[in-house]
Design a protein around this motif. Structure first.
Motif, PDB file in Angstrom:
ATOM      1  N   SER A  70      69.375   6.734  -9.224  1.00 57.49           N
ATOM      2  CA  SER A  70      70.171   6.111 -10.283  1.00 57.49           C
ATOM      3  C   SER A  70      70.438   7.069 -11.442  1.00 57.49           C
ATOM      4  O   SER A  70      71.024   6.679 -12.449  1.00 57.49           O
ATOM      5  N   GLU A  71      69.960   8.292 -11.309  1.00 58.84           N
ATOM      6  CA  GLU A  71      70.129   9.342 -12.324  1.00 58.84           C
ATOM      7  C   GLU A  71      69.536   8.949 -13.676  1.00 58.84           C
ATOM      8  O   GLU A  71      70.078   9.271 -14.730  1.00 58.84           O
ATOM      9  N   LEU A  72      68.403   8.264 -13.625  1.00 59.95           N
ATOM     10  CA  LEU A  72      67.704   7.869 -14.841  1.00 59.95           C
ATOM     11  C   LEU A  72      66.519   8.783 -15.133  1.00 59.95           C
ATOM     12  O   LEU A  72      66.017   8.821 -16.253  1.00 59.95           O
ATOM     13  N   VAL A  73      66.071   9.511 -14.111  1.00 57.72           N
ATOM     14  CA  VAL A  73      64.921  10.412 -14.229  1.00 57.72           C
ATOM     15  C   VAL A  73      65.298  11.749 -13.613  1.00 57.72           C
ATOM     16  O   VAL A  73      66.031  11.811 -12.627  1.00 57.72           O
ATOM     17  N   ASP A  74      64.771  12.801 -14.206  1.00 59.53           N
ATOM     18  CA  ASP A  74      64.949  14.138 -13.653  1.00 59.53           C
ATOM     19  C   ASP A  74      63.580  14.791 -13.583  1.00 59.53           C
ATOM     20  O   ASP A  74      62.613  14.275 -14.159  1.00 59.53           O
ATOM     21  N   SER A  75      63.480  15.908 -12.896  1.00 54.35           N
ATOM     22  CA  SER A  75      62.196  16.584 -12.763  1.00 54.35           C
ATOM     23  C   SER A  75      62.379  18.087 -12.928  1.00 54.35           C
ATOM     24  O   SER A  75      63.485  18.610 -12.806  1.00 54.35           O
ATOM     25  N   ARG A  76      61.269  18.727 -13.209  1.00 51.61           N
ATOM     26  CA  ARG A  76      61.205  20.183 -13.274  1.00 51.61           C
ATOM     27  C   ARG A  76      59.785  20.577 -12.891  1.00 51.61           C
ATOM     28  O   ARG A  76      58.891  19.741 -12.847  1.00 51.61           O
ATOM     29  N   TYR A  77      59.597  21.859 -12.599  1.00 52.63           N
ATOM     30  CA  TYR A  77      58.254  22.324 -12.294  1.00 52.63           C
ATOM     31  C   TYR A  77      57.420  22.377 -13.568  1.00 52.63           C
ATOM     32  O   TYR A  77      57.927  22.701 -14.640  1.00 52.63           O
ATOM     33  N   SER A  78      56.160  22.049 -13.437  1.00 57.26           N
ATOM     34  CA  SER A  78      55.246  22.051 -14.567  1.00 57.26           C
ATOM     35  C   SER A  78      55.012  23.473 -15.054  1.00 57.26           C
ATOM     36  O   SER A  78      54.860  24.397 -14.246  1.00 57.26           O
ATOM     37  N   PHE A  79      54.965  23.653 -16.366  1.00 56.94           N
ATOM     38  CA  PHE A  79      54.677  24.969 -16.928  1.00 56.94           C
ATOM     39  C   PHE A  79      53.207  25.331 -16.746  1.00 56.94           C
ATOM     40  O   PHE A  79      52.862  26.500 -16.655  1.00 56.94           O
ATOM     41  N   PRO A 112      56.697  14.618 -20.475  1.00 53.94           N
ATOM     42  CA  PRO A 112      56.783  14.639 -19.019  1.00 53.94           C
ATOM     43  C   PRO A 112      55.418  14.408 -18.369  1.00 53.94           C
ATOM     44  O   PRO A 112      54.398  14.827 -18.895  1.00 53.94           O
ATOM     45  N   LEU A 113      55.445  13.738 -17.218  1.00 52.90           N
ATOM     46  CA  LEU A 113      54.228  13.453 -16.462  1.00 52.90           C
ATOM     47  C   LEU A 113      54.437  13.774 -14.990  1.00 52.90           C
ATOM     48  O   LEU A 113      55.535  13.621 -14.464  1.00 52.90           O
ATOM     49  N   SER A 114      53.358  14.182 -14.322  1.00 58.13           N
ATOM     50  CA  SER A 114      53.404  14.396 -12.879  1.00 58.13           C
ATOM     51  C   SER A 114      53.294  13.049 -12.167  1.00 58.13           C
ATOM     52  O   SER A 114      52.972  12.026 -12.790  1.00 58.13           O
ATOM     53  N   ASP A 159      51.193  24.141 -14.168  1.00 53.59           N
ATOM     54  CA  ASP A 159      50.866  24.241 -12.742  1.00 53.59           C
ATOM     55  C   ASP A 159      52.165  24.207 -11.953  1.00 53.59           C
ATOM     56  O   ASP A 159      52.727  23.136 -11.709  1.00 53.59           O
ATOM     57  N   ALA A 160      52.639  25.359 -11.552  1.00 54.75           N
ATOM     58  CA  ALA A 160      53.945  25.476 -10.893  1.00 54.75           C
ATOM     59  C   ALA A 160      53.988  24.793  -9.524  1.00 54.75           C
ATOM     60  O   ALA A 160      55.058  24.644  -8.944  1.00 54.75           O
ATOM     61  N   ARG A 161      52.845  24.334  -9.020  1.00 52.41           N
ATOM     62  CA  ARG A 161      52.842  23.603  -7.745  1.00 52.41           C
ATOM     63  C   ARG A 161      53.267  22.161  -7.930  1.00 52.41           C
ATOM     64  O   ARG A 161      53.594  21.476  -6.960  1.00 52.41           O
ATOM     65  N   LYS A 162      53.258  21.687  -9.165  1.00 55.19           N
ATOM     66  CA  LYS A 162      53.565  20.285  -9.448  1.00 55.19           C
ATOM     67  C   LYS A 162      54.897  20.140 -10.160  1.00 55.19           C
ATOM     68  O   LYS A 162      55.320  21.033 -10.888  1.00 55.19           O
ATOM     69  N   GLN A 163      55.517  18.998  -9.935  1.00 58.97           N
ATOM     70  CA  GLN A 163      56.715  18.665 -10.680  1.00 58.97           C
ATOM     71  C   GLN A 163      56.353  17.619 -11.731  1.00 58.97           C
ATOM     72  O   GLN A 163      55.462  16.792 -11.512  1.00 58.97           O
ATOM     73  N   TYR A 220      58.008   5.827  -4.643  1.00 64.75           N
ATOM     74  CA  TYR A 220      59.186   4.985  -4.386  1.00 64.75           C
ATOM     75  C   TYR A 220      59.970   4.747  -5.679  1.00 64.75           C
ATOM     76  O   TYR A 220      61.190   4.876  -5.710  1.00 64.75           O
ATOM     77  N   ALA A 221      59.256   4.419  -6.761  1.00 63.75           N
ATOM     78  CA  ALA A 221      59.908   4.166  -8.045  1.00 63.75           C
ATOM     79  C   ALA A 221      60.640   5.415  -8.534  1.00 63.75           C
ATOM     80  O   ALA A 221      61.782   5.330  -9.010  1.00 63.75           O
ATOM     81  N   LEU A 222      60.009   6.572  -8.424  1.00 63.60           N
ATOM     82  CA  LEU A 222      60.655   7.816  -8.855  1.00 63.60           C
ATOM     83  C   LEU A 222      61.897   8.113  -8.027  1.00 63.60           C
ATOM     84  O   LEU A 222      62.921   8.550  -8.570  1.00 63.60           O
TER      85      LEU A 222
END
Length: 89
Positions: free
Chosen positions: A68-77, A41-43, A79-83, A60-62
């Motif tokens: 299109s349900e090709l990418v998902d996100s979660r909070y970073s372990f 995973p990357l921010s 740094d909780a301020r970033k996804q 825009y790409a994200l």
């Protein structure tokens, strides 16, 4: 011995449905997806740095990839301020 055949089959890019949905998206979304295939995973900032695309283009790409349900996100372990973003299987 190389295990590249196992790695390729585990990739979402090996799935026909994933490829068809990705085919309809702009080149920036395809590049971001390819970077995520290799380094997720990357921010958003890490994606911009790795892909050499501007932050706005990555955002825009994200958005297009998420629609299109090709990418998902979660909070970073780390740094909780970033996804962080990753490809969906």
């Amino acid at each position: 011995m190389s295990t590249t055949t196992e790695d390729v089959s585990a990739s979402p890019f090996a799935q026909e449905d994933f490829r068809e949905r990705l085919r309809e998206l702009p080149p920036s979304a395809k590049l971001v997806a390819k970077v995520l295939e290799d380094e997720a995973p990357l921010s958003q900032g890490q994606l911009a740095e790795t892909s050499l695309l501007p932050d706005r283009t990555v955002r825009y790409a994200l958005n297009r990839l998420e629609e299109s349900e090709l990418v998902d996100s979660r909070y970073s372990f780390t740094d909780a301020r970033k996804q962080v973003y990753f490809l969906t299987a």
